[in-house]
Design a protein around this motif. Structure first.
Motif, PDB file in Angstrom:
ATOM      1  N   GLU A 126       0.808  -1.222   0.000  1.00  0.00           N
ATOM      2  CA  GLU A 126       0.000   0.000   0.000  1.00  0.00           C
ATOM      3  C   GLU A 126       0.840   1.269   0.000  1.00  0.00           C
ATOM      4  O   GLU A 126       1.969   1.288   0.479  1.00  0.00           O
ATOM      5  CB  GLU A 126      -0.912   0.028   1.233  1.00  0.00           C
ATOM      6  CG  GLU A 126      -1.976  -1.047   1.192  1.00  0.00           C
ATOM      7  CD  GLU A 126      -2.911  -1.053   2.390  1.00  0.00           C
ATOM      8  OE1 GLU A 126      -4.004  -1.621   2.264  1.00  0.00           O
ATOM      9  OE2 GLU A 126      -2.537  -0.526   3.451  1.00  0.00           O
ATOM     10  N   ASP A 231       0.421   2.696   7.510  1.00  0.00           N
ATOM     11  CA  ASP A 231       0.287   3.822   6.560  1.00  0.00           C
ATOM     12  C   ASP A 231       1.560   4.658   6.568  1.00  0.00           C
ATOM     13  O   ASP A 231       2.056   5.033   7.648  1.00  0.00           O
ATOM     14  CB  ASP A 231      -0.888   4.714   6.965  1.00  0.00           C
ATOM     15  CG  ASP A 231      -2.189   4.267   6.340  1.00  0.00           C
ATOM     16  OD1 ASP A 231      -2.254   3.112   5.880  1.00  0.00           O
ATOM     17  OD2 ASP A 231      -3.140   5.061   6.328  1.00  0.00           O
ATOM     18  N   GLU A 280      -3.439   8.421  10.383  1.00  0.00           N
ATOM     19  CA  GLU A 280      -3.103   7.627   9.192  1.00  0.00           C
ATOM     20  C   GLU A 280      -3.052   8.574   7.993  1.00  0.00           C
ATOM     21  O   GLU A 280      -3.308   9.766   8.123  1.00  0.00           O
ATOM     22  CB  GLU A 280      -4.165   6.559   8.965  1.00  0.00           C
ATOM     23  CG  GLU A 280      -4.157   5.474  10.022  1.00  0.00           C
ATOM     24  CD  GLU A 280      -4.864   4.226   9.540  1.00  0.00           C
ATOM     25  OE1 GLU A 280      -5.978   4.345   9.012  1.00  0.00           O
ATOM     26  OE2 GLU A 280      -4.298   3.141   9.692  1.00  0.00           O
TER      27      GLU A 280
END
Ligand code: GAL
Length: 394
Positions: A126, A231, A280
């Protein structure tokens, strides 16, 4: 579901195979009054086609400006809810004007042949970001990596490099950053032995920790192994130093970590910020010598109210400035979550807030929300606009 926790969400992913269609078919291209070639505006939340008339597929992305071109890197999502895991890799698009984007292909491919590879197809990869190291002349990509089949438990940072901006990027390694190092603002209690009552993992969502992360001493718990890194973002300062910003300590606390000179590892100096604030989607930028950060709250794919903060020095102290969004849907960041702040090349005081409107049930159809960052009394402000262009910047 109020919010999907990291662990909870990953466990609910169905284990069915997904067709990794590297290029979405033209049928998936959305309706647009302008063709991609004519496009001269940003239309937040609408389908955004590349110059080949295919929707841009670069989620959780970030942009590198290099030799007069912008390069947008992001997660290449596929259809369906299993599309949230990495079936293809990291995509790359290029543009000279920020409106029209040409597909440069897959910059970092997941490993389809080795299911034990760290970046095996089906892993979670991610928020990829790329920066250029002028000393080594390498392009360095960092991303949040979770090993295939392990939910969000590993919480690692992954690194890949390339000699060419658009790739191919070669995977280098992944790790928990800052292992064996105390942060610059360590407190005496962090160095005390960690109680055996402290679990090795919590659910990673807000409300999962029975106490403040400092009372549990999650920092001390992870001291040897390295700090949890979910994150993340990168920030390249104008003096050549670069930083990794990552949600750590079961997502409760952000860490800002200076990278080594080659940008390939965390360099041994870091700080903890916004302890117990569950930030985040962090995105840092610099304006008039001050550092700003946008972030979100921690509610999985569901949108929440954005945060903003300012500091004179990157290691703090940081002062929270509240929700930068104003107007309708400001409590939900206009149904999106921050991913990057792009300084517009050649313009002073011109920054674009980039965010994702996630679609976890059909990941490929996540949308992009780009808005100009305005400033009021030195505070960043984000206002919705259906359509805007770069002329908003003086
Ligand atoms: C969000 C995070 C995304 C993704 C998602 C999974 O909070 O920002 O990058 O990890 O959770 O639930």
């Amino acid at each position: 579901m109020l919010f999907a926790t990291k662990v909870g969400f990953a466990q609910s992913l169905p284990n069915k195979p997904v067709t990794a269609d590297h290029k979405p078919s033209k049928l998936q291209a959305g309706k647009s009054s302008e063709t991609a070639k004519e496009k001269q505006s940003f239309n937040p939340g609408e389908t955004w086609n590349d110059t080949g008339h295919v929707p841009i597929n670069a989620h959780g992305g970030g942009i590198l400006f290099f030799e007069n071109k912008y390069y947008w890197f992001g997660q290449f999502m596929v259809g369906g809810d299993a599309g949230n895991s990495a079936q293809v890799g990291v995509s790359c698009y290029s543009s000279e004007n920020l409106y029209q984007w040409e597909n440069e292909g897959i910059a970092l491919k997941v490993d389809e042949s080795d299911s034990l590879s760290d970046i095996a197809k089906g892993c979670i990869l991610e928020r990829p970001k790329v920066i250029y190291n002028s000393k080594t002349r390498k392009f360095v990509m960092w991303f949040h990596l979770e090993l295939k089949g392990k939910g969000y438990d590993e919480a690692r940072s992954g690194v890949a490099v390339s000699d060419k901006v658009s790739g191919p990027y070669m995977y280098v390694n992944s790790f928990r950053p800052d292992a064996g190092t105390w942060p610059a603002n360590v407190k005496h209690y962090h160095k005390k032995p960690v109680s055996i009552d402290v679990k090795s993992a919590y659910c990673g969502g807000k409300g999962c920790l029975p106490m403040h992360p400092d009372s549990l001493n999650l920092l001390g718990r992870d001291f040897k192994k390295g700090q949890m890194a979910r994150d993340m973002n990168l920030f390249a300062d104008d003096n050549g130093s670069a930083y990794l910003i990552y949600s750590s300590e079961e997502n409760s606390t952000l860490h800002i970590s200076k990278l080594s000179d080659d940008y390939l590892s965390s360099g041994g100096k870091y700080t903890r910020v916004f302890a117990n604030r569950y930030m985040e989607g962090s995105a840092m930028f610099k304006r008039n010598g001050k550092y700003y950060i946008f972030a979100s709250d921690c509610t999985g794919w569901e949108p929440n109210a954005a945060r903003s903060a300012v500091a004179d020095s990157i290691f703090g102290s940081w002062t929270e400035l509240g929700n930068p969004c104003i107007g309708a849907d400001s409590a939900l960041t206009f149904h999106s979550q921050s991913t990057f702040v792009l300084p517009v090349a050649g313009k002073k005081d011109a920054f674009i807030f980039m965010a994702d409107r996630w679609n976890p049930k059909n990941a490929i159809d996540g949308r992009y929300v780009w808005l100009p960052v305005q400033f009021k009394n030195e505070r960043p402000v984000l206002k919705w606009s259906d359509k805007w262009d770069l002329s908003v910047f003086k």
